[in-house]
Design a protein around this motif. Sequence first.
Motif, PDB file in Angstrom:
ATOM      1  N   PHE A   1     -37.660 -64.543 -14.342  1.00 30.25           N
ATOM      2  CA  PHE A   1     -37.844 -65.956 -14.695  1.00 30.25           C
ATOM      3  C   PHE A   1     -37.020 -66.309 -15.936  1.00 30.25           C
ATOM      4  O   PHE A   1     -36.357 -67.345 -15.981  1.00 30.25           O
ATOM      5  CB  PHE A   1     -39.327 -66.268 -14.930  1.00 30.25           C
ATOM      6  N   SER A   2     -37.059 -65.449 -16.937  1.00 30.10           N
ATOM      7  CA  SER A   2     -36.285 -65.687 -18.160  1.00 30.10           C
ATOM      8  C   SER A   2     -34.786 -65.679 -17.867  1.00 30.10           C
ATOM      9  O   SER A   2     -34.033 -66.496 -18.404  1.00 30.10           O
ATOM     10  CB  SER A   2     -36.615 -64.626 -19.210  1.00 30.10           C
ATOM     11  N   LEU A   3     -34.356 -64.764 -17.006  1.00 31.40           N
ATOM     12  CA  LEU A   3     -32.950 -64.675 -16.630  1.00 31.40           C
ATOM     13  C   LEU A   3     -32.504 -65.948 -15.917  1.00 31.40           C
ATOM     14  O   LEU A   3     -31.474 -66.531 -16.265  1.00 31.40           O
ATOM     15  CB  LEU A   3     -32.742 -63.447 -15.742  1.00 31.40           C
ATOM     16  N   THR A   4     -33.274 -66.384 -14.925  1.00 30.40           N
ATOM     17  CA  THR A   4     -32.875 -67.585 -14.176  1.00 30.40           C
ATOM     18  C   THR A   4     -32.930 -68.832 -15.051  1.00 30.40           C
ATOM     19  O   THR A   4     -32.093 -69.723 -14.900  1.00 30.40           O
ATOM     20  CB  THR A   4     -33.745 -67.775 -12.916  1.00 30.40           C
ATOM     21  N   SER A   5     -33.875 -68.885 -15.977  1.00 31.36           N
ATOM     22  CA  SER A   5     -33.928 -70.021 -16.915  1.00 31.36           C
ATOM     23  C   SER A   5     -32.699 -70.034 -17.819  1.00 31.36           C
ATOM     24  O   SER A   5     -32.141 -71.097 -18.100  1.00 31.36           O
ATOM     25  CB  SER A   5     -35.195 -69.950 -17.778  1.00 31.36           C
TER      26      SER A   5
ATOM     27  N   PRO B   1     -23.815 -64.468 -23.043  1.00 32.07           N
ATOM     28  CA  PRO B   1     -24.756 -65.171 -22.166  1.00 32.07           C
ATOM     29  C   PRO B   1     -26.145 -64.534 -22.261  1.00 32.07           C
ATOM     30  O   PRO B   1     -26.289 -63.313 -22.197  1.00 32.07           O
ATOM     31  CB  PRO B   1     -24.168 -64.988 -20.770  1.00 32.07           C
ATOM     32  N   LYS B   2     -27.150 -65.370 -22.446  1.00 33.43           N
ATOM     33  CA  LYS B   2     -28.499 -64.862 -22.677  1.00 33.43           C
ATOM     34  C   LYS B   2     -29.046 -64.100 -21.469  1.00 33.43           C
ATOM     35  O   LYS B   2     -29.869 -63.205 -21.619  1.00 33.43           O
ATOM     36  CB  LYS B   2     -29.436 -66.007 -23.049  1.00 33.43           C
ATOM     37  N   TRP B   3     -28.561 -64.419 -20.270  1.00 35.31           N
ATOM     38  CA  TRP B   3     -29.073 -63.729 -19.093  1.00 35.31           C
ATOM     39  C   TRP B   3     -28.715 -62.250 -19.110  1.00 35.31           C
ATOM     40  O   TRP B   3     -29.412 -61.428 -18.513  1.00 35.31           O
ATOM     41  CB  TRP B   3     -28.592 -64.394 -17.801  1.00 35.31           C
ATOM     42  N   LEU B   4     -27.650 -61.883 -19.843  1.00 30.43           N
ATOM     43  CA  LEU B   4     -27.288 -60.471 -19.960  1.00 30.43           C
ATOM     44  C   LEU B   4     -28.315 -59.666 -20.761  1.00 30.43           C
ATOM     45  O   LEU B   4     -28.376 -58.445 -20.652  1.00 30.43           O
ATOM     46  CB  LEU B   4     -25.903 -60.322 -20.595  1.00 30.43           C
ATOM     47  N   VAL B   5     -29.123 -60.364 -21.550  1.00 34.10           N
ATOM     48  CA  VAL B   5     -30.198 -59.695 -22.276  1.00 34.10           C
ATOM     49  C   VAL B   5     -31.331 -59.349 -21.310  1.00 34.10           C
ATOM     50  O   VAL B   5     -31.938 -58.283 -21.408  1.00 34.10           O
ATOM     51  CB  VAL B   5     -30.717 -60.591 -23.422  1.00 34.10           C
ATOM     52  N   PHE B   6     -31.612 -60.244 -20.369  1.00 30.88           N
ATOM     53  CA  PHE B   6     -32.738 -60.043 -19.454  1.00 30.88           C
ATOM     54  C   PHE B   6     -32.386 -59.198 -18.231  1.00 30.88           C
ATOM     55  O   PHE B   6     -33.275 -58.667 -17.572  1.00 30.88           O
ATOM     56  CB  PHE B   6     -33.297 -61.392 -19.007  1.00 30.88           C
ATOM     57  N   LEU B   7     -31.109 -59.073 -17.929  1.00 29.23           N
ATOM     58  CA  LEU B   7     -30.689 -58.337 -16.733  1.00 29.23           C
ATOM     59  C   LEU B   7     -31.171 -56.880 -16.713  1.00 29.23           C
ATOM     60  O   LEU B   7     -31.765 -56.444 -15.724  1.00 29.23           O
ATOM     61  CB  LEU B   7     -29.172 -58.413 -16.575  1.00 29.23           C
TER      62      LEU B   7
ATOM     63  N   ALA C   1     -32.245 -48.321 -23.475  1.00 26.71           N
ATOM     64  CA  ALA C   1     -33.691 -48.117 -23.335  1.00 26.71           C
ATOM     65  C   ALA C   1     -34.175 -48.460 -21.932  1.00 26.71           C
ATOM     66  O   ALA C   1     -35.031 -47.762 -21.380  1.00 26.71           O
ATOM     67  CB  ALA C   1     -34.436 -48.962 -24.367  1.00 26.71           C
ATOM     68  N   PHE C   2     -33.650 -49.511 -21.339  1.00 26.41           N
ATOM     69  CA  PHE C   2     -34.197 -49.975 -20.063  1.00 26.41           C
ATOM     70  C   PHE C   2     -33.517 -49.374 -18.837  1.00 26.41           C
ATOM     71  O   PHE C   2     -34.207 -49.074 -17.852  1.00 26.41           O
ATOM     72  CB  PHE C   2     -34.155 -51.507 -19.988  1.00 26.41           C
ATOM     73  N   LEU C   3     -32.232 -49.217 -18.836  1.00 21.69           N
ATOM     74  CA  LEU C   3     -31.565 -48.751 -17.614  1.00 21.69           C
ATOM     75  C   LEU C   3     -31.979 -47.350 -17.159  1.00 21.69           C
ATOM     76  O   LEU C   3     -32.060 -47.108 -15.959  1.00 21.69           O
ATOM     77  CB  LEU C   3     -30.052 -48.873 -17.756  1.00 21.69           C
ATOM     78  N   PRO C   4     -32.306 -46.417 -18.060  1.00 19.34           N
ATOM     79  CA  PRO C   4     -32.761 -45.100 -17.584  1.00 19.34           C
ATOM     80  C   PRO C   4     -34.225 -45.074 -17.117  1.00 19.34           C
ATOM     81  O   PRO C   4     -34.674 -44.072 -16.565  1.00 19.34           O
ATOM     82  CB  PRO C   4     -32.597 -44.182 -18.794  1.00 19.34           C
ATOM     83  N   MET C   5     -34.953 -46.143 -17.319  1.00 24.11           N
ATOM     84  CA  MET C   5     -36.389 -46.148 -17.025  1.00 24.11           C
ATOM     85  C   MET C   5     -36.715 -45.733 -15.586  1.00 24.11           C
ATOM     86  O   MET C   5     -37.585 -44.871 -15.384  1.00 24.11           O
ATOM     87  CB  MET C   5     -36.984 -47.519 -17.346  1.00 24.11           C
TER      88      MET C   5
END
Length: 126
Positions: A67-71, A86-92, A15-19
Amino acid sequence: MPGQSATEYGLLYAAFLPMPWLVHSKGHVFVEFLRKALPMRARAVLEKLVYLACIGVSLYLGSVALFSLTSAVAGGEYETRSFDMPKWLVFLPIMLAFYLSALEWLRYLLGRDTLYTLDPLEMEGL
């Protein structure tokens, strides 16, 4: 079920990468009725305001994702469902999509290309 979580993460990325490409290729849905009702000079002003609003929203949401990624990186957080990730992979992908989309909106704002279809009278000004 490991497959369910992988599907959810896959949908997030899909959903996000083609945006940014959708913004670049004018592949999203928008309504032109207000713009077409305005005189040509007002149309140009409205376009610039739309581009500025889109840049602002994209930068804001990209910053929230950053911010969410760095946190998540700082806290060593993991997304634990059927498998650990890793949760940062969700925000990347969210961060990347919004920041790259902001660049595409900036291209419309500063460039000669327009998001909208042009009437023959508008094309004379180009």
